[in-house]
Design a protein around this motif. Sequence first.
Motif, PDB file in Angstrom:
ATOM      1  N   GLY A 211       7.818   3.993 -28.667  1.00  0.00           N
ATOM      2  CA  GLY A 211       7.057   4.536 -28.235  1.00  0.00           C
ATOM      3  C   GLY A 211       5.684   4.804 -27.803  1.00  0.00           C
ATOM      4  N   ALA A 212       4.987   5.709 -27.274  1.00  0.00           N
ATOM      5  CA  ALA A 212       3.740   5.415 -26.600  1.00  0.00           C
ATOM      6  C   ALA A 212       2.801   7.319 -27.033  1.00  0.00           C
ATOM      7  N   ILE A 213       1.610   6.952 -26.977  1.00  0.00           N
ATOM      8  CA  ILE A 213       0.899   7.928 -27.988  1.00  0.00           C
ATOM      9  C   ILE A 213      -0.528   8.248 -26.266  1.00  0.00           C
TER      10      ILE A 213
ATOM     11  N   LEU B 171      11.235  12.063 -31.316  1.00  0.00           N
ATOM     12  CA  LEU B 171      10.535  12.123 -30.157  1.00  0.00           C
ATOM     13  C   LEU B 171       9.836  10.426 -30.259  1.00  0.00           C
ATOM     14  N   SER B 172       9.735  10.019 -29.156  1.00  0.00           N
ATOM     15  CA  SER B 172       9.499   9.212 -28.560  1.00  0.00           C
ATOM     16  C   SER B 172       7.980   8.725 -27.770  1.00  0.00           C
ATOM     17  N   LEU B 173       7.471  10.313 -27.486  1.00  0.00           N
ATOM     18  CA  LEU B 173       6.336   9.721 -26.334  1.00  0.00           C
ATOM     19  C   LEU B 173       5.220  10.929 -27.118  1.00  0.00           C
ATOM     20  N   MET B 174       3.648  11.360 -27.884  1.00  0.00           N
ATOM     21  CA  MET B 174       3.339  11.845 -27.913  1.00  0.00           C
ATOM     22  C   MET B 174       2.159  12.453 -27.174  1.00  0.00           C
TER      23      MET B 174
ATOM     24  N   LEU C 142       8.424   8.137 -34.066  1.00  0.00           N
ATOM     25  CA  LEU C 142       8.126   7.299 -33.084  1.00  0.00           C
ATOM     26  C   LEU C 142       8.900   6.052 -33.543  1.00  0.00           C
ATOM     27  N   ARG C 143       8.469   6.152 -34.839  1.00  0.00           N
ATOM     28  CA  ARG C 143       9.245   4.182 -35.223  1.00  0.00           C
ATOM     29  C   ARG C 143      10.427   4.978 -35.361  1.00  0.00           C
TER      30      ARG C 143
END
Length: 254
Positions: free
Chosen positions: A136-138, A84-87, A130-131
């Motif tokens: 990434g971005a939340i 996962l890289s975006l949430m 994401l780490r």
Amino acid sequence: MEFDRQRLLVVGGSRGVGRAIALAGAERGADVAILYRSRSEEAEAVLQAIRAKGRRAVAVQADLAAAEATSAAINAAAEALGGLSLMAHAAGAMGQWASVAEMSPLDWGRYIAVDLNGCFHALHAAIPHLRQAKGGAILAISSIAAQMCQARNAQGAAAKAGVEALIRVTAKEEARHGIRANALAIGLTQTDMAQTAFDAWGPETSARIIKGIPLQRIATAEEVAGVACFMMGPACSYLTGKVLQLDGGQIIAG
């Protein structure tokens, strides 16, 4: 295709704003996982729409109030997408429009368990992924209720104020890992939740509130999704720890 090679998790992605974000993310090139609680048919329809755009899609089911179930679902989504890289956190509970004196403690607790605790559970489970993605971005969907503090909406005001504080803390903690975290505080938007509010207010009050918005209308879910994706995207690579209001000017109108 600013989300090319990105893997987006949308919490609350089966309907409303979450659905719109999932579809907008796919249009921008992301593979998408959605987390939903109970609407399996709607979730499947979202998956089909994402796949029609040529992107991978997966749905996982969990009650956000349950920490272990939420963690297991998000881990499964990450495994299915290869990380996962975006949430985007767009889930929320249907509240009880009642004064503090009249609201039942049980309903208060149920709302906070989903809206605030659920956001924590999702962040807690997603951040390690994401780490691993080296950044990434939340983006959390909040509400102008946190600033307006309307009567009979103590649940919404308290929960969303908590979500915004949680996002700011997360931004401070995770910046060293290359993770940005922001919130989008929306006003009235064409969703089931807005309709619940209109039903509680009645037609005359609802019409008066909409007329009082400087743009004299409510937002569409697609408008919210566009701004949400912009905040998660590369154009906002230096934006973190912020709450942006998207309300048609409702707050400044008083």
